[in-house]
Design a protein around this motif. Sequence first.
Motif, PDB file in Angstrom:
ATOM      1  N   PHE A  84       0.846  -1.183   0.000  1.00 56.79           N
ATOM      2  CA  PHE A  84       0.000   0.000   0.000  1.00 56.79           C
ATOM      3  C   PHE A  84       0.889   1.243   0.000  1.00 56.79           C
ATOM      4  CE2 PHE A  84      -2.294  -3.315   2.423  1.00 56.79           C
ATOM      5  CZ  PHE A  84      -3.325  -3.537   1.512  1.00 56.79           C
ATOM      6  N   TYR A  85       0.248   2.409  -0.304  1.00 58.10           N
ATOM      7  CA  TYR A  85       1.027   3.631  -0.491  1.00 58.10           C
ATOM      8  C   TYR A  85       0.292   4.821   0.112  1.00 58.10           C
ATOM      9  CZ  TYR A  85       3.189   0.627  -3.995  1.00 58.10           C
ATOM     10  OH  TYR A  85       3.810  -0.432  -4.625  1.00 58.10           O
ATOM     11  N   THR A  86       1.085   5.780   0.598  1.00 57.26           N
ATOM     12  CA  THR A  86       0.550   7.074   1.032  1.00 57.26           C
ATOM     13  C   THR A  86       1.587   8.135   0.716  1.00 57.26           C
ATOM     14  OG1 THR A  86      -0.487   8.295   2.851  1.00 57.26           O
ATOM     15  CG2 THR A  86       1.445   6.992   3.395  1.00 57.26           C
ATOM     16  N   ASP A  87       1.208   9.385   0.857  1.00 55.88           N
ATOM     17  CA  ASP A  87       2.174  10.486   0.787  1.00 55.88           C
ATOM     18  C   ASP A  87       1.913  11.400   1.966  1.00 55.88           C
ATOM     19  OD1 ASP A  87       1.108  13.414  -0.386  1.00 55.88           O
ATOM     20  OD2 ASP A  87      -0.271  11.745  -0.685  1.00 55.88           O
ATOM     21  N   VAL A  88       2.854  12.292   2.242  1.00 54.88           N
ATOM     22  CA  VAL A  88       2.712  13.181   3.400  1.00 54.88           C
ATOM     23  C   VAL A  88       2.923  14.641   3.013  1.00 54.88           C
ATOM     24  CG1 VAL A  88       3.240  11.471   5.169  1.00 54.88           C
ATOM     25  CG2 VAL A  88       5.121  12.654   4.024  1.00 54.88           C
ATOM     26  N   SER A  89       2.669  14.971   1.753  1.00 54.50           N
ATOM     27  CA  SER A  89       2.833  16.356   1.319  1.00 54.50           C
ATOM     28  C   SER A  89       1.695  17.207   1.865  1.00 54.50           C
ATOM     29  CB  SER A  89       2.869  16.449  -0.211  1.00 54.50           C
ATOM     30  OG  SER A  89       1.586  16.244  -0.755  1.00 54.50           O
ATOM     31  N   VAL A  91      -0.177  19.354   0.376  1.00 54.26           N
ATOM     32  CA  VAL A  91      -1.244  19.625  -0.582  1.00 54.26           C
ATOM     33  C   VAL A  91      -1.793  18.280  -1.037  1.00 54.26           C
ATOM     34  CG1 VAL A  91      -1.841  20.644  -2.806  1.00 54.26           C
ATOM     35  CG2 VAL A  91      -0.131  21.750  -1.349  1.00 54.26           C
ATOM     36  N   LYS A  92      -3.106  18.172  -1.197  1.00 54.87           N
ATOM     37  CA  LYS A  92      -3.680  16.866  -1.487  1.00 54.87           C
ATOM     38  C   LYS A  92      -4.397  16.775  -2.828  1.00 54.87           C
ATOM     39  CE  LYS A  92      -2.150  14.640   0.408  1.00 54.87           C
ATOM     40  NZ  LYS A  92      -0.873  14.964   1.057  1.00 54.87           N
ATOM     41  N   ALA A  93      -5.187  17.751  -3.219  1.00 54.54           N
ATOM     42  CA  ALA A  93      -5.992  17.628  -4.435  1.00 54.54           C
ATOM     43  C   ALA A  93      -5.113  17.489  -5.678  1.00 54.54           C
ATOM     44  CB  ALA A  93      -6.935  18.822  -4.569  1.00 54.54           C
ATOM     45  N   MET A  94      -4.083  18.306  -5.799  1.00 53.94           N
ATOM     46  CA  MET A  94      -3.237  18.269  -6.990  1.00 53.94           C
ATOM     47  C   MET A  94      -2.484  16.945  -7.130  1.00 53.94           C
ATOM     48  SD  MET A  94       0.244  18.736  -7.843  1.00 53.94           S
ATOM     49  CE  MET A  94       0.978  19.936  -6.734  1.00 53.94           C
ATOM     50  N   PRO A  95      -1.812  16.425  -6.106  1.00 55.02           N
ATOM     51  CA  PRO A  95      -1.143  15.131  -6.253  1.00 55.02           C
ATOM     52  C   PRO A  95      -2.104  13.997  -6.594  1.00 55.02           C
ATOM     53  CG  PRO A  95      -0.306  16.275  -4.327  1.00 55.02           C
ATOM     54  CD  PRO A  95      -1.492  17.043  -4.801  1.00 55.02           C
ATOM     55  N   ILE A  96      -3.297  14.011  -5.995  1.00 56.11           N
ATOM     56  CA  ILE A  96      -4.270  12.960  -6.291  1.00 56.11           C
ATOM     57  C   ILE A  96      -4.697  13.025  -7.753  1.00 56.11           C
ATOM     58  CG2 ILE A  96      -6.637  12.200  -5.845  1.00 56.11           C
ATOM     59  CD1 ILE A  96      -6.191  12.915  -2.898  1.00 56.11           C
ATOM     60  N   ALA A  97      -4.997  14.233  -8.242  1.00 56.98           N
ATOM     61  CA  ALA A  97      -5.413  14.382  -9.645  1.00 56.98           C
ATOM     62  C   ALA A  97      -4.319  13.937 -10.600  1.00 56.98           C
ATOM     63  CB  ALA A  97      -5.795  15.837  -9.914  1.00 56.98           C
ATOM     64  N   TYR A 109      -3.670   3.381  -2.783  1.00 60.28           N
ATOM     65  CA  TYR A 109      -3.094   4.664  -2.352  1.00 60.28           C
ATOM     66  C   TYR A 109      -4.100   5.488  -1.562  1.00 60.28           C
ATOM     67  CZ  TYR A 109      -1.698   9.603  -3.107  1.00 60.28           C
ATOM     68  OH  TYR A 109      -1.389  10.931  -2.961  1.00 60.28           O
ATOM     69  N   VAL A 110      -3.678   5.959  -0.387  1.00 55.61           N
ATOM     70  CA  VAL A 110      -4.477   6.882   0.417  1.00 55.61           C
ATOM     71  C   VAL A 110      -3.594   8.068   0.775  1.00 55.61           C
ATOM     72  CG1 VAL A 110      -5.716   7.240   2.585  1.00 55.61           C
ATOM     73  CG2 VAL A 110      -5.951   5.076   1.359  1.00 55.61           C
ATOM     74  N   ALA A 143     -11.937   5.210  -4.718  1.00 54.39           N
ATOM     75  CA  ALA A 143     -11.303   3.996  -5.235  1.00 54.39           C
ATOM     76  C   ALA A 143     -10.450   3.279  -4.199  1.00 54.39           C
ATOM     77  CB  ALA A 143     -10.430   4.353  -6.445  1.00 54.39           C
ATOM     78  N   ALA A 144     -10.119   3.939  -3.111  1.00 55.67           N
ATOM     79  CA  ALA A 144      -9.193   3.373  -2.131  1.00 55.67           C
ATOM     80  C   ALA A 144      -9.787   2.134  -1.462  1.00 55.67           C
ATOM     81  CB  ALA A 144      -8.840   4.415  -1.087  1.00 55.67           C
ATOM     82  N   ARG A 145      -8.971   1.099  -1.350  1.00 57.52           N
ATOM     83  CA  ARG A 145      -9.401  -0.121  -0.678  1.00 57.52           C
ATOM     84  C   ARG A 145      -9.400   0.087   0.841  1.00 57.52           C
ATOM     85  NH1 ARG A 145      -5.788  -4.836  -3.628  1.00 57.52           N
ATOM     86  NH2 ARG A 145      -6.350  -4.346  -5.797  1.00 57.52           N
ATOM     87  N   PRO A 146     -10.323  -0.582   1.538  1.00 59.92           N
ATOM     88  CA  PRO A 146     -10.345  -0.470   3.001  1.00 59.92           C
ATOM     89  C   PRO A 146      -9.022  -0.878   3.644  1.00 59.92           C
ATOM     90  CG  PRO A 146     -12.358  -1.502   2.203  1.00 59.92           C
ATOM     91  CD  PRO A 146     -11.444  -1.384   1.027  1.00 59.92           C
ATOM     92  N   GLU A 147      -8.336  -1.882   3.069  1.00 61.69           N
ATOM     93  CA  GLU A 147      -7.062  -2.318   3.638  1.00 61.69           C
ATOM     94  C   GLU A 147      -6.008  -1.220   3.548  1.00 61.69           C
ATOM     95  OE1 GLU A 147      -7.753  -5.163   0.393  1.00 61.69           O
ATOM     96  OE2 GLU A 147      -9.238  -3.802   1.266  1.00 61.69           O
TER      97      GLU A 147
END
Length: 358
Positions: A84-89, A91-97, A109-110, A143-147
């Motif tokens: 699984f993956y995450t980020d800690v930046s 800003v959130k909307a731009m990286p997700i898009a 990814y969450v 789209a993120a999985r519960p796990e």
Amino acid sequence: MKLESVLVLGTGLVGTSIGLALRQRGVSVLLADRDLGAVRLAREMGAGQEWHSGEQADLAIVAVPPDHVATELRGLQRREAARFYTDVSSVKAMPIARAVELGCDMGLYVASHPMAGREKAGPGAARADLFLGRPWALCPTEAARPEAKRAVLELIGLCGANPVEVSAEEHDRAVALVSHAPHVAASAVAARLSEASDVALGLAGQGVRDVTRIAGSDPGLWLGILSGNAAPVAEVLEAVSRDLTEAAAALRALAGGDQSAGPDVTQLLKRGVAGHGRIPGKHGGPAAAYGVVQVVIGDRPGQLARLFQVCDEVGVNVEDVRLEHAPGLPLGLAEVSVQPDAVAVLQEALHERGWQVP
């Protein structure tokens, strides 16, 4: 799931602090960065071991500037670097898009963001306790999985932070108000000091230090943050600008003898007091009203330890402490915040032990 191994891509302040926090909880941490010197320093500090391509972790944390998150995420997913993956930046909307545009697996990814940091940057400024008690936003997409979400929640818990689930758009509007725009405002005030006279700087006190403290951060890093959240930050700055313009006009009127403009300035100051009062207290609830004990303290080793020892001896908890140094003198003033009913107790104890309490 139980996180047993984590890959941290980006060994700056936040990435290295996460590594330190997880290592204290027994999690295996792998470190990666384009700057091999940063990886080496983070490793020497005890944040983990260098990652070698081919090693897989339970969770990969992308700790890079916002405009690089999606590219790095895609690269890690192509190498199947983690489950699984995450980020800690910040800003959130731009990286997700951008991650969607690049074809990243959004189920794994969450996005997240710990609301913690320091004016200093780099692995050398990292601290294992950086996130203790701090809010940590997580912004799962549909789209993120519960796990995947559970993995990020476990990460937050291991770091001692408090999870706050919000949408990416709501997150970006919120941090524009409480973090990004204040940084620009502090920089604007600090920029005036670059042209200040020696006389003005010689008169500088704790107030201007408090207002400009965050302006000492890395401009390059902050340009990336502000660029990724430009529209919400601009809206906040425009509102602040209107307030300042109206205050300046009222002060011009007062300078010209028009006393009727005074209430306009007073109204802004009252709104400021009200807004400051809404900032949550140290445990996240309403801000508490503490009593303050002022103590003259010598500028030499061991003085703060002695002061805290007195507090411990009389059973007074220190809620907060601020130091103000006396220019040109080897001493300063410590302002110790305590519960109101403890003020007299601490003052008496300090007097008895020879401390100067104004």
